[in-house]
Design a protein around this motif. Structure first.
Motif, short mmCIF file in Angstrom:
data_model
loop_
_atom_site.label_atom_id
_atom_site.label_comp_id
_atom_site.label_asym_id
_atom_site.label_seq_id
_atom_site.Cartn_x
_atom_site.Cartn_y
_atom_site.Cartn_z
N PRO A 134 0.83 -1.21 0.00
CA PRO A 134 0.00 0.00 0.00
C PRO A 134 0.87 1.26 0.00
CG PRO A 134 -0.73 -1.56 1.67
CD PRO A 134 0.60 -2.04 1.17
N ILE A 135 0.45 2.26 -0.73
CA ILE A 135 1.21 3.50 -0.81
C ILE A 135 0.27 4.67 -0.66
CG2 ILE A 135 2.81 2.44 -2.43
CD1 ILE A 135 1.63 4.38 -4.55
N HIS A 136 0.82 5.85 -0.53
CA HIS A 136 0.07 7.08 -0.71
C HIS A 136 0.85 7.90 -1.72
CE1 HIS A 136 2.97 9.61 1.42
NE2 HIS A 136 3.11 8.60 2.25
N PRO A 137 0.21 8.85 -2.41
CA PRO A 137 0.92 9.64 -3.41
C PRO A 137 2.19 10.27 -2.85
CG PRO A 137 -1.41 10.02 -3.59
CD PRO A 137 -1.21 9.19 -2.34
N GLY A 138 3.30 10.09 -3.56
CA GLY A 138 4.57 10.65 -3.12
C GLY A 138 5.35 9.76 -2.18
N CYS A 139 4.81 8.61 -1.82
CA CYS A 139 5.50 7.69 -0.90
C CYS A 139 6.82 7.24 -1.50
CB CYS A 139 4.60 6.49 -0.62
SG CYS A 139 5.37 5.19 0.35
N ASP A 140 7.87 7.19 -0.66
CA ASP A 140 9.18 6.76 -1.17
C ASP A 140 9.72 5.55 -0.42
OD1 ASP A 140 9.80 7.88 1.26
OD2 ASP A 140 11.33 9.25 0.52
N CYS A 141 8.85 4.84 0.28
CA CYS A 141 9.30 3.69 1.06
C CYS A 141 9.82 2.57 0.16
CB CYS A 141 8.16 3.14 1.92
SG CYS A 141 7.58 4.28 3.17
N LEU A 142 10.78 1.81 0.69
CA LEU A 142 11.28 0.63 0.01
C LEU A 142 10.63 -0.61 0.62
CD1 LEU A 142 15.09 1.51 -0.18
CD2 LEU A 142 13.33 1.87 -1.92
N VAL A 143 10.87 -1.75 -0.02
CA VAL A 143 10.30 -3.00 0.44
C VAL A 143 11.41 -4.01 0.70
CG1 VAL A 143 8.84 -4.96 -0.19
CG2 VAL A 143 8.14 -2.65 -0.79
N LYS A 144 11.37 -4.64 1.85
CA LYS A 144 12.30 -5.72 2.19
C LYS A 144 11.53 -7.03 2.18
CE LYS A 144 15.31 -7.39 5.92
NZ LYS A 144 15.82 -7.11 7.28
N THR A 145 12.07 -8.04 1.53
CA THR A 145 11.40 -9.33 1.47
C THR A 145 11.85 -10.21 2.63
OG1 THR A 145 13.13 -10.02 -0.07
CG2 THR A 145 11.03 -9.36 -1.02
N VAL A 146 10.95 -11.10 3.06
CA VAL A 146 11.22 -11.99 4.19
C VAL A 146 10.95 -13.42 3.76
CG1 VAL A 146 10.65 -12.54 6.59
CG2 VAL A 146 10.54 -10.17 5.80
N ALA A 147 11.86 -14.33 4.06
CA ALA A 147 11.74 -15.72 3.64
C ALA A 147 10.53 -16.39 4.27
CB ALA A 147 13.01 -16.50 4.00
N ALA A 148 9.94 -17.36 3.54
CA ALA A 148 8.72 -18.02 3.99
C ALA A 148 8.93 -18.82 5.26
CB ALA A 148 8.19 -18.92 2.88
#
Length: 245
Positions: free
Chosen positions: A162-176
């Motif tokens: 989920p984002i909001h306009p202008g969001c600059d967050c990154l995403v970190k993946t997590v193993a199952a």
């Protein structure tokens, strides 16, 4: 981009077409670069948990341009010009109207770059079975409260971040094989509780962290997908935003 906008000399249809001819190739190139770097980043992370992983295959056309919103970029980047004309019709000065258009342009551009990132995460993670969850990573010196709360949660990878306009967050993946649980940073969440209470005076300190789902939710936006917002907000226009009472 700002220099090109400020130097247009006018904000009618002819200038809009000229701006789009100049700016859209640059914007699209930026989206493709973000998508490529994001895919490479995820590939590198995945090889740390699966050394036999094959190279990531990414359809760049599927995570950039019109694919981001389901709307032609020409239509999207017409909106800053509409913003200028609307402001003028309401009696704003030309300088103020142009500034409003510039802000709209900046927000749209940042949002599209972030959409390229989140669409790439979803597309690439589908081919990475050992990645099951994602965690939001805050960027920059300042972050809105919505992103800060979201950064304390983990999400299933099938859900577009989920984002909001202008969001600059990154995403970190997590193993199952390692589920960090719904709350990944309870201490930060408690600090945010305090700030929300100080600012709005509406926080129920008797509630548990998971109850924040009653305050922050993911909304479906017709173009850009899930958008973070407070329960009770209506985003029909800038004059129609209502905070919860």
């Amino acid at each position: 981009m700002n220099r090109s906008w400020a130097g247009l000399g006018g904000y009618r249809d002819a200038e809009a077409r000229r701006f789009q001819r100049q700016a859209l190739p640059i914007i699209l190139a930026g989206e493709r670069q973000v998508a490529t770097l994001t895919a490479s980043y995820l590939e590198q992370l995945y090889r740390e948990v699966d050394s036999r992983a094959r190279r990531v295959s990414l359809d760049l056309d599927g995570v950039t341009g019109e694919a981001l919103r389901g709307v032609a970029p020409e239509d999207v980047y017409e909106r800053p010009f509409v913003e200028v004309r609307t402001a003028l019709s309401k009696g704003d000065s030309l300088d103020a109207a142009v500034a409003r258009g510039a802000h709209r342009l900046e927000t749209i551009t940042k949002t599209d770059l972030q959409l390229a990132r989140t669409h790439t995460v979803r597309a690439v993670a589908d081919d990475m079975p050992r990645f099951e969850y994602t965690v939001r990573v805050l960027q920059g010196e300042y972050d809105c409260a919505l992103c800060m709360i979201a950064s304390t949660q983990r999400y299933h990878k099938k859900d577009l971040a989920p984002i909001h306009p202008g969001c600059d967050c990154l995403v970190k993946t997590v193993a199952a094989d390692y589920d960090p649980g719904q709350i990944v940073d309870e201490e930060r969440l408690e600090r945010i509780h305090d700030l929300v209470e100080e600012s709005l005076g509406t926080f129920d300190r008797g509630g548990r962290a998971i109850d924040y789902r009653k305050i922050i939710i993911a909304r479906e936006h017709g173009e850009i997908g899930p958008v973070l917002g407070f329960r009770g907000q209506r985003f029909t226009g800038p004059d129609d935003i209502h905070l919860p009472t």
